[in-house]
Design a protein around this motif. Structure first.
Motif, PDB file in Angstrom:
ATOM      1  N   LEU A 177       5.403  96.834 106.240  1.00  0.00           N
ATOM      2  CA  LEU A 177       5.791  97.660 107.389  1.00  0.00           C
ATOM      3  C   LEU A 177       7.302  97.853 107.467  1.00  0.00           C
ATOM      4  N   MET A 178       8.017  97.448 106.409  1.00  0.00           N
ATOM      5  CA  MET A 178       9.480  97.583 106.346  1.00  0.00           C
ATOM      6  C   MET A 178      10.196  96.757 107.415  1.00  0.00           C
ATOM      7  N   GLU A 179       9.520  95.739 107.918  1.00  0.00           N
ATOM      8  CA  GLU A 179      10.100  94.948 109.004  1.00  0.00           C
ATOM      9  C   GLU A 179      11.349  94.188 108.556  1.00  0.00           C
ATOM     10  N   THR A 196       8.711  99.154 112.549  1.00  0.00           N
ATOM     11  CA  THR A 196       7.785  98.804 113.627  1.00  0.00           C
ATOM     12  C   THR A 196       8.332  99.163 115.003  1.00  0.00           C
ATOM     13  N   LYS A 197       9.649  99.364 115.109  1.00  0.00           N
ATOM     14  CA  LYS A 197      10.273  99.623 116.414  1.00  0.00           C
ATOM     15  C   LYS A 197      10.757 101.063 116.516  1.00  0.00           C
ATOM     16  N   ARG A 198      10.803 101.522 117.755  1.00  0.00           N
ATOM     17  CA  ARG A 198      11.317 102.864 117.995  1.00  0.00           C
ATOM     18  C   ARG A 198      12.764 102.973 117.507  1.00  0.00           C
ATOM     19  N   LEU A 199      13.111 104.140 117.000  1.00  0.00           N
ATOM     20  CA  LEU A 199      14.511 104.398 116.683  1.00  0.00           C
ATOM     21  C   LEU A 199      15.288 104.479 117.996  1.00  0.00           C
ATOM     22  N   ARG A 218      -1.002 103.323 109.739  1.00  0.00           N
ATOM     23  CA  ARG A 218      -1.201 102.912 111.144  1.00  0.00           C
ATOM     24  C   ARG A 218      -1.455 104.105 112.059  1.00  0.00           C
ATOM     25  N   ASP A 219      -2.447 104.897 111.680  1.00  0.00           N
ATOM     26  CA  ASP A 219      -2.862 106.048 112.495  1.00  0.00           C
ATOM     27  C   ASP A 219      -1.737 107.060 112.701  1.00  0.00           C
ATOM     28  N   GLY A 220      -0.863 107.184 111.712  1.00  0.00           N
ATOM     29  CA  GLY A 220       0.206 108.180 111.798  1.00  0.00           C
ATOM     30  C   GLY A 220       1.337 107.801 112.736  1.00  0.00           C
ATOM     31  N   ILE A 221       1.573 106.508 112.923  1.00  0.00           N
ATOM     32  CA  ILE A 221       2.545 106.065 113.932  1.00  0.00           C
ATOM     33  C   ILE A 221       3.959 106.569 113.639  1.00  0.00           C
ATOM     34  N   LEU A 222       4.295 106.741 112.360  1.00  0.00           N
ATOM     35  CA  LEU A 222       5.650 107.187 112.023  1.00  0.00           C
ATOM     36  C   LEU A 222       5.848 108.665 112.343  1.00  0.00           C
TER      37      LEU A 222
END
Length: 545
Positions: free
Chosen positions: A114-116, A270-273, A295-299
């Protein structure tokens, strides 16, 4: 009696001479200390110690009594030490909250898929570096803008493997002591200027200008590389927030900032910009290798949050044109997802496809009940971003914006001084807005007059406003060849939407949480993330040896 009178006269004269002497001494002391704080003059102690009084950047004396007193006056500033050590050279590129070595030292377990691990992870107080970050070996005075757009000193950013890896894409070329930037990119080998022209023609904008008569002003460039796209947009009166992580390509943002291009470290993880909703007219992704379907298109839904009504998403990638089974699968899935988000394809040519976001809630309201992705709940504030997780839902427009079907913003540059519709959301009247404009115009004129005595031409390029309020400081600099990173403290983050509505850029930051780090970074002057250190002003013009 006569003797007593003469004695009193002599005593009186003696006191007079003593007082005159004290006044003379005090006057000389004041003159001495006044001269030491004046720009262009040297302190006698510096002269005797072999210091010639010249600043390596300004060419004149760069120290300031007020700045020194900040560190010397322990009574008023008990938290500031009298002297600060210099960090070890291996920390010359330290980014405190984006130090992946620290992540693993603290035994954190970020989700790599998730690039966390590219997101912010700040060290606890006992692990913070209380030292001045040194410049790279051989550091030189930065190339001045506008020449810096096309070349920088290799010594200032000693990372050349990116030039070798992207040699066929014309990102950058090592040329002796300098690195040159031809303006190319992964999907615009022939140059960003021609690519920008092609996008304007795809959108059928008047006169083939991507700014569309001032209606396209703010752009988000995701996975920006060395930010050549953003660099060439500046001449079109478009300002881009160029975003890239500190990843395997080293810190690409260092190149962008050294070039004098608006940019910052960041990643869609995982966090909003850290930008308010409806901040950008256009989002851009050129072969940035992002898995938009996860993740259901979250990005994609995060981009949806950031785009204004009718905003565009420019996507240049193999999925948009390749015909092999895997790329076709990805394309079909993206098409279905974006259609369910009410986005429409407005143009498709060669390697690029451009989608547009709806201008009102009408399409959302016509969807079948239970459609995915869902609309966000009414209690979700799309403008709250500091350490807030992304949400896999669509942020609908307010009732007012749905009714007006658009942003209500006037074209650039008029929008810089026109009261934006969202003023009332932050409790500011039109009168207060105009008053703020007037105050900052006067202040900036005065600032510029004072800096003329020490600053050479084009000394300033990258500027940071640490407490931006409504963006008045940045707006007052509109006729100067600079760009401003407006920073809104967390408690004032709601006002950042006004800054974007004015056609400026900025971010949210919690300065209080970083004060022990910030106080140690003032003198370094290096091109790090402007959100982790006091970067600007010092980077371009106040590097103190």
């Amino acid at each position: 009696m006569k003797q007593k009178s003469e004695q009193q006269i002599r005593t009186s004269k003696l006191l007079t001479y003593v007082l005159l002497g004290l006044i003379s001494v005090l006057g000389l002391v004041c003159l001495y200390y006044g001269s030491t704080s004046a720009p262009g003059l040297r302190r006698s102690d510096d002269e005797s110690s072999g210091f010639d009084g010249s600043d390596p950047v300004l060419g004149t004396f760069g120290r300031n009594r007020d700045f020194d007193d900040l560190f010397e006056d322990q009574e008023l500033n008990p938290e500031v030490p009298k002297s600060i050590p210099i960090c070890d050279m291996r920390y010359s590129e330290l980014i405190p909250c984006l130090d992946r070595n620290l992540i693993y030292q603290l035994k954190l377990k970020p989700n790599l898929s998730l690039m966390e691990h590219y997101e912010r992870h700040c060290p606890p107080p006992e692990r913070r570096y209380n030292c001045l970050v040194p410049p790279p070996k051989g550091y030189k005075i930065p190339v001045r803008w506008p020449a810096s757009r096309d070349e920088v000193w290799k010594a200032n950013i000693p990372h050349t493997h990116l030039a070798e890896e992207k040699s066929d894409q014309h990102w950058m070329v090592v040329n002796g002591e300098k690195i040159n930037f031809p303006g190319g990119g992964t999907h615009f080998h022939d140059g960003a200027d021609k690519y920008i022209l092609a996008l304007a023609r795809m959108l059928k904008f008047p006169s083939d200008k991507l700014n569309n008569g001032g209606n396209v002003r703010n752009v988000l460039d995701v996975g920006c590389g060395v930010a050549s796209f953003g660099a060439y947009l500046l001449s079109h009166d478009i300002i881009a927030m160029s975003l890239a992580p500190n990843d395997v390509h080293e810190n690409q943002i260092q190149f962008a900032l050294e070039r004098g291009i608006p940019s910052t470290l960041g990643v869609l993880g995982t966090k909003r910009l850290p930008y308010p909703s409806r901040s950008f007219e256009l989002a851009h992704c050129s072969r940035c290798r992002i898995d938009w379907l996860q993740r259901d298109g979250i990005l994609l839904l995060e981009l949806d949050r950031l785009l204004r009504p009718g905003g565009y998403f420019v996507y240049s990638s193999p999925e948009a044109y390749a015909h092999d089974p895997e790329n076709r699968r990805i394309w079909n899935a993206m098409y279905d997802l974006l259609k369910s988000m009410c986005w429409k394809i407005v143009s498709k040519k060669d390697q690029t496809v451009i989608w547009a976001k709806p201008i009102s809630n009408s399409c959302y309201l016509k969807r079948v009940p239970g459609s995915r992705p869902p609309l966000c709940s009414s209690d979700d504030d799309p403008d709250v971003t500091w350490n807030v997780l992304m949400k896999a839902c669509i942020s609908p427009y307010s009732a007012k914006m749905h009714h007006e079907k658009g942003t209500g913003l006037v074209p650039w540059p008029a929008r810089l001084t026109a009261p934006p519709p969202r003023l009332e959301e932050v409790g500011v009247t039109t009168e207060e807005f105009h008053e703020d404009i007037g105050i900052w115009q006067v202040r900036v004129v005065d600032y510029w007059k004072q800096m003329k005595t020490v600053a050479q031409k084009n000394t300033f390029r990258n500027v940071m406003d640490m407490n931006s309020n409504l963006g008045g400081f940045a707006a007052a600099l509109k006729d100067k060849d600079v760009w401003v990173m407006n920073v809104a403290p967390v408690r004032m983050s709601a006002r950042l939407k006004i800054i974007y509505d004015r056609g400026l850029i900025g971010t949210v930051h919690d300065w209080y949480a970083f004060k022990s780090v910030l106080s140690m970074r003032i003198s370094s002057g290096l091109p790090f993330s402007p959100f982790d250190i006091l970067y600007v002003f010092f980077y371009s013009c106040l590097y103190l040896s």
